[in-house]
Design an enzyme around this catalytic site. Structure first.
Site, PDB file in Angstrom:
ATOM      1  N   ASN A  29      -3.494   7.307  30.968  1.00  0.00           N
ATOM      2  CA  ASN A  29      -2.075   6.903  30.995  1.00  0.00           C
ATOM      3  C   ASN A  29      -2.032   5.610  30.190  1.00  0.00           C
ATOM      4  O   ASN A  29      -2.757   4.667  30.532  1.00  0.00           O
ATOM      5  CB  ASN A  29      -1.700   6.664  32.463  1.00  0.00           C
ATOM      6  CG  ASN A  29      -0.275   6.897  32.845  1.00  0.00           C
ATOM      7  OD1 ASN A  29       0.075   6.584  33.967  1.00  0.00           O
ATOM      8  ND2 ASN A  29       0.546   7.429  31.970  1.00  0.00           N
ATOM      9  N   CYS A  32       4.909   1.861  38.369  1.00  0.00           N
ATOM     10  CA  CYS A  32       3.865   2.606  37.669  1.00  0.00           C
ATOM     11  C   CYS A  32       2.509   2.137  38.188  1.00  0.00           C
ATOM     12  O   CYS A  32       2.142   0.972  38.017  1.00  0.00           O
ATOM     13  CB  CYS A  32       3.987   2.353  36.157  1.00  0.00           C
ATOM     14  SG  CYS A  32       2.739   3.199  35.207  1.00  0.00           S
ATOM     15  N   ASN A  80      -0.728   3.312  37.453  1.00  0.00           N
ATOM     16  CA  ASN A  80      -1.716   3.075  36.394  1.00  0.00           C
ATOM     17  C   ASN A  80      -1.320   1.872  35.545  1.00  0.00           C
ATOM     18  O   ASN A  80      -2.171   1.071  35.137  1.00  0.00           O
ATOM     19  CB  ASN A  80      -1.846   4.309  35.498  1.00  0.00           C
ATOM     20  CG  ASN A  80      -2.567   5.443  36.187  1.00  0.00           C
ATOM     21  OD1 ASN A  80      -3.397   5.225  37.067  1.00  0.00           O
ATOM     22  ND2 ASN A  80      -2.240   6.667  35.805  1.00  0.00           N
ATOM     23  N   GLU A  86       5.532  13.888  34.049  1.00  0.00           N
ATOM     24  CA  GLU A  86       6.133  12.582  34.340  1.00  0.00           C
ATOM     25  C   GLU A  86       7.572  12.444  33.842  1.00  0.00           C
ATOM     26  O   GLU A  86       7.856  12.619  32.653  1.00  0.00           O
ATOM     27  CB  GLU A  86       5.296  11.459  33.717  1.00  0.00           C
ATOM     28  CG  GLU A  86       4.350  10.824  34.720  1.00  0.00           C
ATOM     29  CD  GLU A  86       3.870   9.483  34.270  1.00  0.00           C
ATOM     30  OE1 GLU A  86       4.684   8.569  34.061  1.00  0.00           O
ATOM     31  OE2 GLU A  86       2.637   9.365  34.112  1.00  0.00           O
ATOM     32  N   ARG A  87       8.426  12.104  34.819  1.00  0.00           N
ATOM     33  CA  ARG A  87       9.807  11.710  34.481  1.00  0.00           C
ATOM     34  C   ARG A  87       9.747  10.497  33.551  1.00  0.00           C
ATOM     35  O   ARG A  87       8.917   9.629  33.723  1.00  0.00           O
ATOM     36  CB  ARG A  87      10.514  11.335  35.785  1.00  0.00           C
ATOM     37  CG  ARG A  87      11.893  10.738  35.614  1.00  0.00           C
ATOM     38  CD  ARG A  87      12.474  10.226  36.910  1.00  0.00           C
ATOM     39  NE  ARG A  87      11.797   9.035  37.401  1.00  0.00           N
ATOM     40  CZ  ARG A  87      12.274   8.304  38.416  1.00  0.00           C
ATOM     41  NH1 ARG A  87      13.377   8.679  39.055  1.00  0.00           N
ATOM     42  NH2 ARG A  87      11.621   7.215  38.817  1.00  0.00           N
ATOM     43  N   CYS A 118      -1.345  10.048  36.482  1.00  0.00           N
ATOM     44  CA  CYS A 118      -0.181   9.320  36.984  1.00  0.00           C
ATOM     45  C   CYS A 118      -0.595   8.654  38.295  1.00  0.00           C
ATOM     46  O   CYS A 118      -0.914   9.348  39.265  1.00  0.00           O
ATOM     47  CB  CYS A 118       0.976  10.301  37.210  1.00  0.00           C
ATOM     48  SG  CYS A 118       2.432   9.546  37.936  1.00  0.00           S
TER      49      CYS A 118
HETATM   50  N1  LIG Z   1       7.196   8.158  35.224  1.00  0.00           N
HETATM   51  C1  LIG Z   1       7.272   7.501  36.527  1.00  0.00           C
HETATM   52  C2  LIG Z   1       6.811   6.028  36.426  1.00  0.00           C
HETATM   53  C3  LIG Z   1       5.415   5.889  35.956  1.00  0.00           C
HETATM   54  C4  LIG Z   1       4.493   6.573  36.874  1.00  0.00           C
HETATM   55  C5  LIG Z   1       3.070   6.702  36.380  1.00  0.00           C
HETATM   56  N2  LIG Z   1       2.807   6.340  35.015  1.00  0.00           N
HETATM   57  C6  LIG Z   1       2.155   5.950  37.300  1.00  0.00           C
HETATM   58  O1  LIG Z   1       1.021   5.637  36.911  1.00  0.00           O
HETATM   59  O2  LIG Z   1       2.554   5.714  38.460  1.00  0.00           O
HETATM   60  C7  LIG Z   1       8.711   7.487  36.999  1.00  0.00           C
HETATM   61  O3  LIG Z   1       9.606   7.480  36.194  1.00  0.00           O
HETATM   62  O4  LIG Z   1       8.885   7.424  38.232  1.00  0.00           O
END
Ligand SMILES: N[C@H](CCC[C@H](N)C(=O)O)C(=O)O
Length: 257
Positions: free
Chosen positions: A13, A73, A75, A187-188, A197
């Site tokens: 990531n 986030c 990561n 991933e959103r 993630c």
């Molecule tokens: N795309 C996720 C945020 C980043 C999550 C991911 N990169 C992580 O490591 O938690 C969202 O919009 O909720």
């Protein structure tokens, strides 16, 4: 604009990291965030992270998904801890602020142990599950996650009426040992599968561990291996949740535009 940046990755990531303690980055310019994260016309990343000063904390991390939306986030937070150590802001332990509240973390030999926020419950979502670990996660157990249509099915769930208007991240899980699961995530805000993630594997580890009497779960992702430790409460909540994994600096550069 001459913008100094560093590129970090945590189990694949990847993030544009900016030391913005001078607070000069135009954080309302979402087109710039999208441009910097664009893998053809920009630096390329799943997200962008600003490190800023914050009273009562070592630093604040401000996270943007590649589309400019904001969330917690996991990561990215692990990479923010590694970046802050590189900048000399912290040594081995830290207390910092993220969009979902305060976090503590420790770093040694490139491995970051990140304290996640408490989780109030695991909810049912049809035949699947939903957990908010600082960002929203739908969790589906499947026979063979390697063969599963993560992007198409992930997008269907992410854009489904159930999750309107903000959507959700979508995780697909196959257990591979008593204390290990294999996870792939749509991933959103990236609107694609990412190599891992952090908040997603945390959600999956809580669901799997809760169902299988494990409070330490190893997670295999396409981007590498992570581990989640946690304590279950009798009311169905979870605390002392720790996400453990590597975070590495890949390169640094100057964005001239
Ligand atoms: N795309 C996720 C945020 C980043 C999550 C991911 N990169 C992580 O490591 O938690 C969202 O919009 O909720």
């Amino acid at each position: 604009m001459n913008l100094s940046f560093y590129k970090y990755q945590g189990t694949g990531n990847d993030f544009v990291m900016i030391d913005d303690r001078s607070e000069v980055f135009p954080d309302t310019n979402l087109n710039l965030v999208q441009q910097l994260c664009d893998r053809k016309f920009g630096i390329g990343a799943d997200g962008l992270i600003l490190i800023r000063n914050k009273e009562d904390f070592d630093f604040e991390m401000i996270y943007f998904n590649a589309d400019g939306s904001q969330s917690m986030c996991g990561n990215g937070a692990r990479c923010a801890v590694a970046f802050s150590k590189f900048l000399g802001i912290i040594e081995e332990k830290t207390s910092f602020l993220a969009i979902d509240g305060p976090h503590t973390a420790e770093i040694s030999d490139g491995l970051v142990s990140l304290g996640m926020g408490n989780v109030s419950s695991i909810d049912n979502a049809g035949q699947d599950f939903f957990v908010n670990t600082g960002s929203p996660h739908h969790v589906r157990f499947v026979e063979n996650v390697d063969e599963y249509p993560v992007v198409t099915t992930g997008a269907d769930i992410r854009y489904s009426k159930t999750y309107e208007p903000k959507g959700t991240n979508v995780n697909f899980v196959t257990p591979i040992a008593a204390d290990q699961i294999h996870v792939r995530t749509y991933e959103r805000g990236v609107e694609n599968e990412t190599l891992s993630c952090g908040t997603g594997v945390t959600a999956c580890a809580l669901v799997y561990g809760d169902q299988n009497n494990q409070n330490e779960v190893k997670i295999k992702t396409p981007g590498g291996n992570l581990k989640v430790q946690f304590e279950s409460e009798v009311d169905g909540s979870f605390k002392n949740i720790i996400l453990i994994g590597p975070a590495e600096q890949v390169f640094q550069g100057i964005w001239k535009n």
